[in-house]
Design an enzyme around this catalytic site. Structure first.
Site, short mmCIF file in Angstrom:
data_model
loop_
_atom_site.label_atom_id
_atom_site.label_comp_id
_atom_site.label_asym_id
_atom_site.label_seq_id
_atom_site.Cartn_x
_atom_site.Cartn_y
_atom_site.Cartn_z
N HIS A 122 -5.23 4.15 -4.00
CA HIS A 122 -6.17 4.66 -3.01
C HIS A 122 -7.11 3.58 -2.49
O HIS A 122 -7.58 2.73 -3.23
CB HIS A 122 -6.98 5.82 -3.60
CG HIS A 122 -7.68 5.47 -4.88
ND1 HIS A 122 -8.93 4.91 -4.91
CD2 HIS A 122 -7.30 5.61 -6.17
CE1 HIS A 122 -9.31 4.73 -6.17
NE2 HIS A 122 -8.33 5.14 -6.95
N ASP A 123 -7.34 3.64 -1.19
CA ASP A 123 -8.33 2.81 -0.48
C ASP A 123 -7.97 1.33 -0.41
O ASP A 123 -8.81 0.51 -0.02
CB ASP A 123 -9.72 2.97 -1.10
CG ASP A 123 -10.19 4.41 -1.10
OD1 ASP A 123 -10.41 4.96 -0.01
OD2 ASP A 123 -10.31 5.01 -2.19
N GLY A 140 -7.05 0.70 -7.22
CA GLY A 140 -7.75 1.16 -6.03
C GLY A 140 -8.68 0.13 -5.43
O GLY A 140 -9.15 -0.79 -6.10
#
Length: 264
Positions: A122-123, A140
């Site tokens: 994520h991200d 992440g």
């Protein structure tokens, strides 16, 4: 040429597929997915979430794209994944949505080569022309600059930044920021010099490479702290105006580093 969907594929109502998109056997496309023309989705892929995919990407078999973050703080918020154009995703690649704890969007640029079993959490923000070899694991919030190369089986700690044109050797453990142009390997990762061969292939002049070799010595051989190195790099830049742009990218990276940079 229209959309080509295998009879066994499942396309959710609401998904948007442009002309010349193909979807292979047993693949599943979620309701919030948008796929631009020329993209090929192989067999047994799942593309889900609020995912936007540009033109001419190729997803090989068993990719999982746009899955929810592997983050216990995620509570179903409407976060996103954005993928540019001309990327290749080999077998079993996983790319997750963003989280509200960051910008809310995982992003990949254009012309990236993502090999089998890579995980992009994520991200993460991945630039353009990046090569990520087999089984690399990105935690992440990682940022990767254009033209970076990550060797197979490497792992990168969350929030790490890897600068443009850096080259990470296979099986490395990267726990701090890797400045642009560096080459190295190890657990922990240690820089050993400038990625001279790669820079030459990408149009950097011999004078650029020499200036960046001197910048490496300033950063790593003169026993300076980062603040002192930034001052010395600024002096180097003022004496070599023709190579100022290449040095500036290094200065900008150092000024923005929050985890600290890797050390030999």
């Amino acid at each position: 040429m229209g959309v080509q969907i295998h009879p066994t594929a499942i396309i959710a109502p609401g998904a948007e597929l442009d002309d010349d998109v193909s979807v292979g056997p047993y693949s599943i496309i979620g309701e919030h997915v948008r796929i631009a023309e020329g993209t090929r989705v192989g067999p047994h892929c799942v593309i889900d979430g609020r995912t936007t995919i540009g033109t001419n990407n190729h997803f090989y078999r068993f990719c999982s794209i746009g899955g929810i973050p592997q983050d216990k703080k995620y509570q179903g918020e409407p976060t996103h994944l954005e993928i540019g154009a001309g990327n290749t995703f080999r077998e079993y690649v996983t790319v997750n949505l963003g989280t509200q704890q960051d910008v809310g969007t995982t992003r990949l640029g254009d012309d990236n080569w993502i090999m089998a079993y890579v995980h992009i959490a994520h991200d993460c923000q991945v630039g353009n022309h990046v090569v990520i070899a087999n089984s690399v694991q990105l935690a992440g919030h990682i940022h990767i600059g254009d033209w970076a190369i990550l060797g197979g089986l490497s792992a990168v700690h969350q929030f790490v930044r890897i600068g443009a044109h850096a080259m990470i050797g296979g099986t490395s453990s990267v726990r701090q920021d890797v400045p642009p142009y560096m080459i190295g390997a190890g657990d922990p990762f240690r820089p050993v010099g400038i990625n001279s061969e790669g820079l030459g292939r990408r149009g950097f002049t011999p004078a650029d490479v020499l200036a960046l070799k001197e910048a490496y010595k300033i950063l790593y051989r003169r026993k300076l702290n980062v603040e002192q190195a930034i001052d010395a790099l600024g002096e180097l830049q003022s004496t070599q105006p023709g190579e100022a742009q290449a040095i500036q990218a290094l200065l900008d990276f150092l000024a923005e580093s929050s985890r600290g940079i890797v050390r030999p």
